[in-house]
Design a protein around this motif. Sequence first.
Motif, PDB file in Angstrom:
ATOM      1  N   VAL A  82       0.823  -1.215   0.000  1.00  0.00           N
ATOM      2  CA  VAL A  82       0.000   0.000   0.000  1.00  0.00           C
ATOM      3  C   VAL A  82       0.861   1.270   0.000  1.00  0.00           C
ATOM      4  CG1 VAL A  82      -1.711   1.342   1.281  1.00  0.00           C
ATOM      5  CG2 VAL A  82      -2.000  -1.136   1.029  1.00  0.00           C
ATOM      6  N   PRO A  83       1.888   1.383   0.880  1.00  0.00           N
ATOM      7  CA  PRO A  83       2.745   2.581   0.830  1.00  0.00           C
ATOM      8  C   PRO A  83       3.385   2.787  -0.540  1.00  0.00           C
ATOM      9  CG  PRO A  83       3.154   1.367   2.854  1.00  0.00           C
ATOM     10  CD  PRO A  83       2.268   0.504   2.004  1.00  0.00           C
ATOM     11  N   SER A  84       3.787   1.685  -1.182  1.00  0.00           N
ATOM     12  CA  SER A  84       4.432   1.798  -2.489  1.00  0.00           C
ATOM     13  C   SER A  84       3.464   2.328  -3.544  1.00  0.00           C
ATOM     14  CB  SER A  84       4.989   0.438  -2.926  1.00  0.00           C
ATOM     15  OG  SER A  84       5.642   0.543  -4.170  1.00  0.00           O
ATOM     16  N   ASN A  85       2.219   1.861  -3.517  1.00  0.00           N
ATOM     17  CA  ASN A  85       1.259   2.325  -4.519  1.00  0.00           C
ATOM     18  C   ASN A  85       0.881   3.789  -4.303  1.00  0.00           C
ATOM     19  OD1 ASN A  85       0.362   0.886  -6.763  1.00  0.00           O
ATOM     20  ND2 ASN A  85      -1.757   0.941  -6.076  1.00  0.00           N
ATOM     21  N   LEU A  86       0.812   4.209  -3.045  1.00  0.00           N
ATOM     22  CA  LEU A  86       0.544   5.618  -2.756  1.00  0.00           C
ATOM     23  C   LEU A  86       1.713   6.484  -3.212  1.00  0.00           C
ATOM     24  CD1 LEU A  86      -1.074   5.300   0.800  1.00  0.00           C
ATOM     25  CD2 LEU A  86      -2.232   5.679  -1.389  1.00  0.00           C
ATOM     26  N   ALA A  87       2.929   5.942  -3.107  1.00  0.00           N
ATOM     27  CA  ALA A  87       4.111   6.674  -3.578  1.00  0.00           C
ATOM     28  C   ALA A  87       4.062   6.848  -5.094  1.00  0.00           C
ATOM     29  CB  ALA A  87       5.385   5.953  -3.164  1.00  0.00           C
ATOM     30  N   LEU A  88       3.582   5.816  -5.800  1.00  0.00           N
ATOM     31  CA  LEU A  88       3.458   5.932  -7.260  1.00  0.00           C
ATOM     32  C   LEU A  88       2.468   7.036  -7.626  1.00  0.00           C
ATOM     33  CD1 LEU A  88       3.318   3.179  -9.904  1.00  0.00           C
ATOM     34  CD2 LEU A  88       1.464   4.835  -9.837  1.00  0.00           C
ATOM     35  N   GLU A  89       1.358   7.094  -6.905  1.00  0.00           N
ATOM     36  CA  GLU A  89       0.355   8.127  -7.155  1.00  0.00           C
ATOM     37  C   GLU A  89       0.956   9.514  -6.930  1.00  0.00           C
ATOM     38  OE1 GLU A  89      -3.796   9.657  -7.511  1.00  0.00           O
ATOM     39  OE2 GLU A  89      -2.666   7.959  -8.280  1.00  0.00           O
ATOM     40  N   LYS A  90       1.889   9.620  -5.959  1.00  0.00           N
ATOM     41  CA  LYS A  90       2.468  10.918  -5.619  1.00  0.00           C
ATOM     42  C   LYS A  90       3.626  11.303  -6.537  1.00  0.00           C
ATOM     43  CE  LYS A  90       4.654  13.455  -1.802  1.00  0.00           C
ATOM     44  NZ  LYS A  90       5.065  13.418  -0.366  1.00  0.00           N
ATOM     45  N   PHE A  91       4.547  10.370  -6.776  1.00  0.00           N
ATOM     46  CA  PHE A  91       5.774  10.694  -7.515  1.00  0.00           C
ATOM     47  C   PHE A  91       5.688  10.443  -9.017  1.00  0.00           C
ATOM     48  CE2 PHE A  91       7.395   9.555  -3.187  1.00  0.00           C
ATOM     49  CZ  PHE A  91       7.829  10.814  -2.839  1.00  0.00           C
ATOM     50  N   GLY A  92       4.692   9.674  -9.448  1.00  0.00           N
ATOM     51  CA  GLY A  92       4.575   9.374 -10.871  1.00  0.00           C
ATOM     52  C   GLY A  92       5.101   7.991 -11.202  1.00  0.00           C
ATOM     53  N   ALA A  93       4.507   7.393 -12.241  1.00  0.00           N
ATOM     54  CA  ALA A  93       4.837   6.011 -12.595  1.00  0.00           C
ATOM     55  C   ALA A  93       6.272   5.859 -13.080  1.00  0.00           C
ATOM     56  CB  ALA A  93       3.870   5.510 -13.664  1.00  0.00           C
ATOM     57  N   SER A  94       6.755   6.789 -13.882  1.00  0.00           N
ATOM     58  CA  SER A  94       8.084   6.616 -14.484  1.00  0.00           C
ATOM     59  C   SER A  94       9.169   6.504 -13.421  1.00  0.00           C
ATOM     60  CB  SER A  94       8.393   7.770 -15.435  1.00  0.00           C
ATOM     61  OG  SER A  94       8.339   9.023 -14.754  1.00  0.00           O
ATOM     62  N   ARG A  95       9.159   7.389 -12.452  1.00  0.00           N
ATOM     63  CA  ARG A  95      10.183   7.358 -11.411  1.00  0.00           C
ATOM     64  C   ARG A  95      10.020   6.161 -10.476  1.00  0.00           C
ATOM     65  NH1 ARG A  95      10.721  13.695  -9.400  1.00  0.00           N
ATOM     66  NH2 ARG A  95      11.276  14.579 -11.430  1.00  0.00           N
ATOM     67  N   TRP A  96       8.775   5.927 -10.066  1.00  0.00           N
ATOM     68  CA  TRP A  96       8.589   4.901  -9.033  1.00  0.00           C
ATOM     69  C   TRP A  96       8.743   3.490  -9.596  1.00  0.00           C
ATOM     70  CZ3 TRP A  96       9.423   5.685  -4.274  1.00  0.00           C
ATOM     71  CH2 TRP A  96       9.086   4.730  -3.320  1.00  0.00           C
ATOM     72  N   ILE A  97       8.222   3.243 -10.780  1.00  0.00           N
ATOM     73  CA  ILE A  97       8.393   1.923 -11.397  1.00  0.00           C
ATOM     74  C   ILE A  97       9.860   1.671 -11.706  1.00  0.00           C
ATOM     75  CG2 ILE A  97       7.844   0.504 -13.398  1.00  0.00           C
ATOM     76  CD1 ILE A  97       5.544   0.819 -11.408  1.00  0.00           C
ATOM     77  N   GLY A 380      -6.906   1.051  -2.498  1.00  0.00           N
ATOM     78  CA  GLY A 380      -7.750  -0.135  -2.569  1.00  0.00           C
ATOM     79  C   GLY A 380      -7.151  -1.234  -3.411  1.00  0.00           C
ATOM     80  N   ILE A 381      -6.636  -0.892  -4.583  1.00  0.00           N
ATOM     81  CA  ILE A 381      -6.010  -1.884  -5.454  1.00  0.00           C
ATOM     82  C   ILE A 381      -4.793  -2.497  -4.776  1.00  0.00           C
ATOM     83  CG2 ILE A 381      -4.724  -2.170  -7.614  1.00  0.00           C
ATOM     84  CD1 ILE A 381      -6.611  -0.041  -8.815  1.00  0.00           C
ATOM     85  N   ALA A 382      -4.002  -1.660  -4.108  1.00  0.00           N
ATOM     86  CA  ALA A 382      -2.813  -2.166  -3.423  1.00  0.00           C
ATOM     87  C   ALA A 382      -3.189  -3.098  -2.274  1.00  0.00           C
ATOM     88  CB  ALA A 382      -1.974  -1.002  -2.887  1.00  0.00           C
ATOM     89  N   LEU A 383      -4.259  -2.764  -1.533  1.00  0.00           N
ATOM     90  CA  LEU A 383      -4.679  -3.618  -0.426  1.00  0.00           C
ATOM     91  C   LEU A 383      -5.166  -4.968  -0.930  1.00  0.00           C
ATOM     92  CD1 LEU A 383      -5.124  -3.844   2.627  1.00  0.00           C
ATOM     93  CD2 LEU A 383      -7.471  -3.031   2.260  1.00  0.00           C
ATOM     94  N   ILE A 384      -5.958  -4.964  -1.989  1.00  0.00           N
ATOM     95  CA  ILE A 384      -6.436  -6.222  -2.582  1.00  0.00           C
ATOM     96  C   ILE A 384      -5.254  -7.083  -3.007  1.00  0.00           C
ATOM     97  CG2 ILE A 384      -7.646  -7.226  -4.566  1.00  0.00           C
ATOM     98  CD1 ILE A 384      -9.476  -4.693  -4.462  1.00  0.00           C
ATOM     99  N   ASN A 385      -4.303  -6.455  -3.678  1.00  0.00           N
ATOM    100  CA  ASN A 385      -3.143  -7.208  -4.162  1.00  0.00           C
ATOM    101  C   ASN A 385      -2.272  -7.708  -3.014  1.00  0.00           C
ATOM    102  OD1 ASN A 385      -1.706  -8.053  -6.635  1.00  0.00           O
ATOM    103  ND2 ASN A 385      -0.047  -6.828  -5.783  1.00  0.00           N
TER     104      ASN A 385
END
Length: 443
Positions: A82-97, A380-385
């Motif tokens: 969950v923290p990682s997915n929230l970080a993607l939402e904040k920092f952007g997919a290119s950097r976080w992925i 939600g998606i991160a929690l399910i996963n």
Amino acid sequence: MSQTTTYAGSAGTAKTEIETSTIRAISWRLIPFLVLAYFFSYLDRVNLGFAALTMNAELKFTPLIFSWGAGIFFIGYFIFEVPSNLALEKFGASRWIARIMVTWGIISALMAMVSGVTSFYVLRFLLGVAEAGFFPGIILYLTYWYPAEYRARFLAAFAIAVPVSTVIGAPVSGLLLGLDGVMGLKGWQWLFIIEGIPSVLLGIVTWFYLTDRPEKADWLSAEQKAWLKAKLDSEIAAKQAVKHLSLGEALSSPKVIALSLIYFGFVGALYGMQFWLPQIVKAFGLTNAQTGFVTAIPYLFGTVAMILWARHSDATRERVMHVGAPLLLTAVALGVSSYLTDPTLTMVVLTVAAIGVFCCFGVFWTLPTAWLSGTAAAGGIALINSIGNLAGFGGPYLIGWVKEATGQTSTGLLVLAVLPLLAGILVFVGGHDSKHEFAGQGR
């Protein structure tokens, strides 16, 4: 604003042309690259199943030790998902992925340094920490680009990397074990090194290649951006008209918890097969290389079935049957396989089980993305996963525990069948509001 309204409300040939060109441009730009990234992600996660063919004996790992090592990956994965997915939402997919891929590639290659139980557990745990957020991050990322009516087929196109990683990776992994003794390293050590390096290189490319949001896509025309924005905005408005969920409400939602349990049953079957199938096949009396090619067979059929099934789900706009029925098929096939001794029949039935697993995979993620948006979707998606992937620990461990107690891997498959059975029943009980999902389509 006026241009957006025009596209949102237009009909006929003009809309069809802009829609077709936009979806085609997005798909050619994103899907092949994301499939390649997920291919190496999944390969680095499950190549342990092939390394075990020689590593377990050399390091004196029992079935339970191997099961713990295979499964502890998902504990680290669960904690940081969950923290990682929230970080993607904040920092952007290119950097976080990119960050995720580089770190997991390095740790995957370091698996070659495993020398005992402690280092085995520590590196597998860290691999889970490093990779946390990748899969749900991409699921979230694809909702930025695809309207609901396209989502199942392109989620399946992305998820095709899972069976393909075995179709291609299984034979390659089997052959890499043949490098035993080269430069003083064991074959399983070469397997981890050679299959870990591409993730690091691809992660660096990701930083520059991925576009975070459609509005930043200089490879889309102004017309295409306008059409896509209007389409996605109408969907988000339809979701929020029903109820706009906060992050906390999404994480505590009964629907999210139910979907987490369904995904738990699916993942248990997926990883139970993934980690133990090479050892089941090797017991037929095959060489390591032959084991790789035979193991790939169920996943080849699963690949084709997943794409066709997802396209059918989008075409019919039906989700419940397309998720629940494959789970029940998987449960039946796993149960039947536990009673078989003939190698050919066993592989036929396990191929049916793989078809069920992968048919469910592509369509399942349309269920939460149909009603979650924004930060609520990220959490939600991160929690399910993350909850679902705890079964990545439970499934392999269950088979290992049963094998150590009975001496038979097949008995473990019978016990494992309970997970997709319960998940399939829960899908039909829970249902799904397809009218809500497609409310923004205007058709």
